[in-house]
Design an enzyme around this catalytic site. Structure first.
Site, short mmCIF file in Angstrom:
data_model
loop_
_atom_site.label_atom_id
_atom_site.label_comp_id
_atom_site.label_asym_id
_atom_site.label_seq_id
_atom_site.Cartn_x
_atom_site.Cartn_y
_atom_site.Cartn_z
N SER A 146 25.13 -15.49 -33.56
CA SER A 146 26.17 -14.31 -33.17
C SER A 146 25.70 -13.65 -31.84
CB SER A 146 26.67 -13.42 -33.97
OG SER A 146 25.32 -12.74 -34.42
N HIS A 175 23.00 -6.29 -32.87
CA HIS A 175 23.76 -7.00 -32.08
C HIS A 175 23.78 -5.98 -30.63
CE1 HIS A 175 25.48 -9.06 -35.42
NE2 HIS A 175 25.40 -10.18 -34.61
N ASP A 198 24.54 -0.98 -36.76
CA ASP A 198 24.14 -2.30 -36.53
C ASP A 198 23.17 -2.10 -35.31
OD1 ASP A 198 23.90 -4.73 -35.64
OD2 ASP A 198 26.13 -5.55 -35.59
#
Length: 415
Positions: A146, A389, A386
């Site tokens: 990702s 990311h 998070d």
């Protein structure tokens, strides 16, 4: 009187010729206009007109080129409120919710306005039309997890505003995403392969890092999608680091063993290297490898005595910093495997420059398991932020600027 009649007769005799000439010119103009249209019958039957087949070469000016001796990866982040960001969330309809931090409620926009400045040279300003021209009739594919998907989306956003409506599209063909720029016949693609080699996590949407099992000697199922791609950009790191050991097979698919992650990573990279040497044409294909994308899970690394993470950070780190989330051992393995390759692979060492950007992660303004965080989860950033990311616009745009600089230089060398 006789002279006048003679003149009238001459005019009458010339008039049909002039009218015919005008009709010929008009018809010729219509045919030429039709030829210019990619939807024309002639175009479909015989291909583009000569002027499109023999286009002027892409002009790469001296200011576009980076000196071979310049280290693009050593430098500092400079505040640039005038020319950054290179695009905005609302101008790019191809972004997923995971990365649209401001739309998801992030109150500040500082993270979008930092420009990477190498110490001894300048990055060329990103030019979408120039890149599309360089990639004309080609495919570029980002392969990885990702993090790599974020770089793919960044690249799509960087170029899409230069493409007219109706001439661009995004298609999902799991495990791929395919963005197409019709007028340039350019395909920008993403391929989900979190370990590069095959694993039980290769389903594009139904996967979890909690259950990892990697096939260290298997890559053919992935590789068939990579064959013939003009520019390949690989990345694989975060999924390997969930625990210090990983279940994997090598040889017999039934023989599942527990491997030290570093050992397994080297074996996987060697499988990848063997695939490259057997399948890449060095004259027509370019291969890049992105180094590890750093994490910012523990604020004590940059602010002694603190007990947080990347949440609520709004400034880059301005002093030397290398976080515990980035493995020097993995970095050495990447260097060694690439160094021994017979095929040229360009290593893009984005780790250190990204290490400074503790402020640019999605934090509580992203997704968890496909859903935006609830109010309760956002109130608990220590457990739900998070710090892996990245927001877009943001740090992955700089990775693509560096990739763009290399593509410019490669184009100049090959032209």
């Amino acid at each position: 009187m006789l002279k006048q009649l003679s003149l009238d007769r001459q005019i009458h005799s010339i008039f049909p010729v002039a009218l015919a000439a005008l009709l010929v010119v008009g018809l010729t103009r219509l045919v030429l206009d039709d030829l210019k249209s990619h939807g024309s019958f002639v175009f479909k039957m015989y291909g583009p007109p000569r002027s499109e087949k023999h286009r002027l070469p892409v002009v790469v000016s001296p200011k576009d080129l980076i000196d071979e001796n310049c280290n693009l990866f050593e430098g500092k982040w400079e505040w640039d409120n005038a020319s950054y960001p290179l695009y905005e969330e609302e101008t790019c309809p191809f972004l997923v919710k995971q990365v649209t931090c401001q739309k998801n409620g992030r109150p500040d926009s500082f993270y979008k306005k930092w420009r990477w400045q190498p110490n001894s040279c300048n990055l060329p300003r990103f030019d979408a039309l120039k890149l599309l021209d360089i990639l004309r009739d080609k495919r570029i594919m980002f392969v990885g997890d990702s993090i790599q998907r974020g770089q793919f989306e960044s690249m799509v956003c960087l170029v899409q505003s230069a493409i007219p409506k109706g001439k661009k599209s995004l298609e999902r063909v799991p495990p791929r995403k395919i963005f197409k720029a019709e007028d340039y016949n350019v395909s920008i693609e993403y391929y989900w392969a979190p370990f590069i080699v095959e694993s039980i996590s290769d389903h594009a949407t139904n996967h979890t890092v909690l259950k990892r099992m990697v096939k260290l000697d298997s890559i053919a199922n992935h590789g068939k999608h990579w064959k013939g791609v003009d520019v390949l950009v690989f990345e694989s790191y975060v999924w390997w680091r969930y625990k210090p050991v990983i279940n994997a097979t090598y040889g017999s698919p039934e023989d599942v063993r527990e491997y030290n992650v570093s050992t397994a990573y080297r074996m996987a990279m060697e499988t990848w290297a063997n695939w490259l040497e057997s399948n890449i044409n060095p004259h027509s294909q370019k291969v890049f490898f992105m180094t590890m994308s750093p994490t910012h899970l523990w604020s004590w690394e940059w602010r002694a005595g603190s007990d947080g993470n990347c949440f609520n950070e709004s400034q880059p780190i301005h002093h030397p910093h290398w976080g515990t989330g980035s493995s020097t051992e993995i970095m050495e393995i990447i260097h060694e495997v690439i160094q021994d390759l017979k095929v040229n692979v360009t290593l893009l060492n984005i780790t250190q420059l990204s290490e400074f950007r503790k402020d640019a992660h999605t934090s509580i303004y992203g997704e968890r398991r496909g859903k935006l965080l609830s109010k309760e989860q956002r109130s608990d950033p220590k457990n739900f932020a998070d710090c892996i990311h990245w927001c877009l616009p943001g740090v992955p745009d700089t990775w693509n600027q560096i990739l763009y600089a290399h593509l410019l230089r490669n184009h100049q060398t090959l032209s």
